[in-house]
Design a protein around this motif. Sequence first.
Motif, PDB file in Angstrom:
ATOM      1  N   ILE A  45       3.329   2.884  -2.751  1.00 47.58           N
ATOM      2  CA  ILE A  45       3.529   1.598  -2.074  1.00 47.58           C
ATOM      3  C   ILE A  45       2.761   0.565  -2.916  1.00 47.58           C
ATOM      4  CG2 ILE A  45       3.148   0.268   0.032  1.00 47.58           C
ATOM      5  CD1 ILE A  45       2.708   3.443   1.093  1.00 47.58           C
ATOM      6  N   GLN A  46       3.494  -0.447  -3.444  1.00 44.62           N
ATOM      7  CA  GLN A  46       2.855  -1.403  -4.357  1.00 44.62           C
ATOM      8  C   GLN A  46       2.299  -2.615  -3.610  1.00 44.62           C
ATOM      9  OE1 GLN A  46       5.268  -2.389  -7.773  1.00 44.62           O
ATOM     10  NE2 GLN A  46       6.090  -0.314  -7.928  1.00 44.62           N
ATOM     11  N   ALA A  47       1.061  -2.969  -3.919  1.00 44.28           N
ATOM     12  CA  ALA A  47       0.444  -4.170  -3.343  1.00 44.28           C
ATOM     13  C   ALA A  47      -0.090  -5.017  -4.484  1.00 44.28           C
ATOM     14  CB  ALA A  47      -0.703  -3.797  -2.394  1.00 44.28           C
ATOM     15  N   SER A  48       0.469  -6.231  -4.643  1.00 42.31           N
ATOM     16  CA  SER A  48       0.067  -7.072  -5.777  1.00 42.31           C
ATOM     17  C   SER A  48      -1.145  -7.968  -5.449  1.00 42.31           C
ATOM     18  CB  SER A  48       1.238  -7.948  -6.226  1.00 42.31           C
ATOM     19  OG  SER A  48       1.594  -8.815  -5.155  1.00 42.31           O
ATOM     20  N   GLU A  49      -1.559  -7.980  -4.179  1.00 38.09           N
ATOM     21  CA  GLU A  49      -2.724  -8.790  -3.796  1.00 38.09           C
ATOM     22  C   GLU A  49      -3.570  -7.983  -2.829  1.00 38.09           C
ATOM     23  OE1 GLU A  49      -1.652 -12.585  -2.135  1.00 38.09           O
ATOM     24  OE2 GLU A  49      -0.224 -12.934  -3.768  1.00 38.09           O
ATOM     25  N   GLY A  50      -4.796  -8.315  -2.700  1.00 34.65           N
ATOM     26  CA  GLY A  50      -5.706  -7.616  -1.802  1.00 34.65           C
ATOM     27  C   GLY A  50      -5.234  -7.701  -0.362  1.00 34.65           C
ATOM     28  N   GLN A  51      -4.756  -8.899  -0.008  1.00 37.70           N
ATOM     29  CA  GLN A  51      -4.361  -9.123   1.386  1.00 37.70           C
ATOM     30  C   GLN A  51      -3.185  -8.213   1.778  1.00 37.70           C
ATOM     31  OE1 GLN A  51      -6.236 -10.937   3.405  1.00 37.70           O
ATOM     32  NE2 GLN A  51      -4.943 -10.293   5.112  1.00 37.70           N
TER      33      GLN A  51
END
Lengths: 707, 129
Positions: free
Chosen positions: B29-35
């Motif tokens: 699961i890709q998350a490009s930002e911390g939030q």
Amino acid sequence: MQTETTLRQQIAELQDQLDSRSKALTQAEAQIRLLEARQVCLRQQNGAEKFPELCVLSHVVNRTPASIIVTDAEGEIQYVNPYFTKLTGYTLSESLGNTPRMLKSGLNPPHVYADLWATITSGQQWEGELHNCKKDGSLYWEYARIAPVQDDSGGNITHFIAVKEDITAFKQNERHLRESEAFVHATLNALSAQIAILDAEGTIIAVNTAWHAVTDNTQAVPAKTDVGVNYLDVLRGVDPLSEDAVTAQTIMRGMNAVITGERDSFSLEYPCRNGQETRWYIVRVTHFRTGEDNAIRVVVAHEDITERVMAEKMLADSNKRLEATVKTRTKQLQRVNRRLNNVSTPILLVNAEGQIDTTNPAFDRRMGYESQALLGHSLWDIFDDDSQPALMKLWRTVHTSEIPRSPIEACLTTKDGATFEAEVSLSLLPENAGHVVCTLYDISHLKEVERLKDQFISVASHDLRTPVSAILLSASTIQHYYDRLSDERKREKVAQISEQAERLKELMTAILDVSRFDARHGRRGDTIFDTGQVLEIVANELKEQAALKGQQIEVEINGGGTHIIGEKSDITRVWQNLLSNAIKYTGTNGQIKVKLFGANETANPHHSPELGDFAAHLPDDIQSGQYMIGVISDTGHGIPEEDLPHLFTRFYRGWAAESDIKGTGLGLALTRDLLQLYEGDIAVSSKEANGATFCFWLPAHTAESET
Amino acid sequence: MTRVLLGEDNPVLLREIAHALEIHGYEVIQASEGQCIINYLSESDRKPDIIVSDSTLKDAAHQPISHYLTTSEAVHGIPTLFMVAFNAISDIRSMTRNDDYIIKPFRTDDLTAAIENKLRRIYRTGVSG
């Protein structure tokens, strides 16, 4: 001298009195003899009343102020007169039948009595002084004349008559006089001053011992000057060509003035050269009058005051030296103060208790205080809490050890609450009671450079790491799963690797550019080229890149005079950096305008309106026609105001560091370095969100500048 | 299949790492930002088996995501592996154990080894795809 004269005078007076009394006594004696004769007659004729002159005589004897004693031939007292009783206390009746031995005090030497008896028994009159004793035991002096009375036949002594004068007072005076004289002589002789007494003509009538002892030493008192010599003549005789002539003349005139009563006294200090040595003397001339004839006597006293004069001279010299020293010290102090006031390093002077004594203007400026506003405050007050332990340690070592301590880094708070870092050195002023000079080297800028470097390393390592990570991942994926990957995936990975490697190269180039520039040490190239042409090439190259973001680059070159001599790549890099920055920091569809004004153009005042913002930055002689000016403006993000002052600082990225826009923080710094290498410079103007405008200027190479 | 929640702000790296893990058989699961990480953990029912995140990611309030990942209840029990740039090691060392991070740059097999290590230690069983 006064006392001596008075005493001499008194002695003379007493001598006179004695003489007159002696005369009176002689007369009285004669009368007594007459009286005796009468008494003999009386006894023979039995009728005293028939001799009225006897009564007169008796009266004289009774009243005369001298003791009269009549003894018989054996010395038994036959008669004493009332004055005898009054003087000795013995009455006539007490005395009768006694001998004058009752008056013996035992103080007269025996030969006096022997002489007395021998004289009077031989029929002669004896006279002399006797020291006798009164009835009450008190002593007195008398001058006695004792004479034998012989009978008419002439051979036999029938009586002795003594007439005695009380000379106790005289003897006392005489003794006092002798004492005084002895005192005066001793005193005069004890004095080191040379003293002479002159009469009204200037003849020396007396001198003290010192006069003889040292007459040779001074020309004003020549050796042969002695009692009987006229001092005024001696002085008059001094060779008018000798160096003492003036002194001699002055003393002579002074003496004359005292003798004539023109002045009461006179004194003069004079030098006396004797070979190499110069001695100083003071001569004082005073006068007194004698008692006898009120004649004037002049006292001349010469005194050697060389030591005093020398001491005074030395005192004056040392005073002069002291004044000179004070003057020098004052000057030094002023110099030090001036230097202290002029140095740009903040400096404080602190006393042994750590209170601030003085601050220099650099300190006041840096701290934002009014001049000397921190006087009397504790040194610790100006430092932050974290700095206190190190400072305290340094303070202690500075007072306990002579070895200079290495400075500490400390943090200070200015008046407005801002802090800055400083290197603090303390040094003890050895002659100044524990005073300490505290020097603050502002190292904020160093700290800032350090911080920027850290930031750069952090940014660079992050920026370098990202492509490396991507390359590593792509490469290892291909390596390990080559068979599982489709051809398309493989191509994608390779493209990825190539793209990231490109990015790495870009970063390396920027860093190398900077270090290469530093390594050039200010060397320029020697090619003549047209900066306008360079601009056109660079703009052409970047047009594609701009077009990707939908941006347009508009280039305008005005007038001639756009050549310079140097390295073409330097100017290429200037244009590249400025234009690629404009593309990078401008959003899609933005507008980028580049204008280059040749040196011919900048000579006339109708410049591009963009230049208005840079009036304060441009050189004073901008209209001299020497400069070309480049202006690059965009419609992009603009630059926050707080970033503007640091924009050309190496590694500084400001707000961009937080943004997605890649950069090294080196491009603009290098651009400015390059422009300054060619004696030009760059300035920026921007309102946030309203685009940025960069303006640079460069001295152009013209036909004139070549000669 | 091991589910990995991957947080990385550099899009190139995010894509590359995700691809490498997928080839290894992980679900990513890709998350490009911390939030994004925070949002996913609090909203999704499909909890990840492990969180692999760049240590410098920040949440919406600009706080380091590492803080959230080491303290939040929502993360409780989910092992976390940080990807750390060399200059940020000192920050991460102060809050995690030695095997809780992997230093950038790394190769794909280094990452998968670190993930397997972590999972073995936490779940005492090898979970492999």
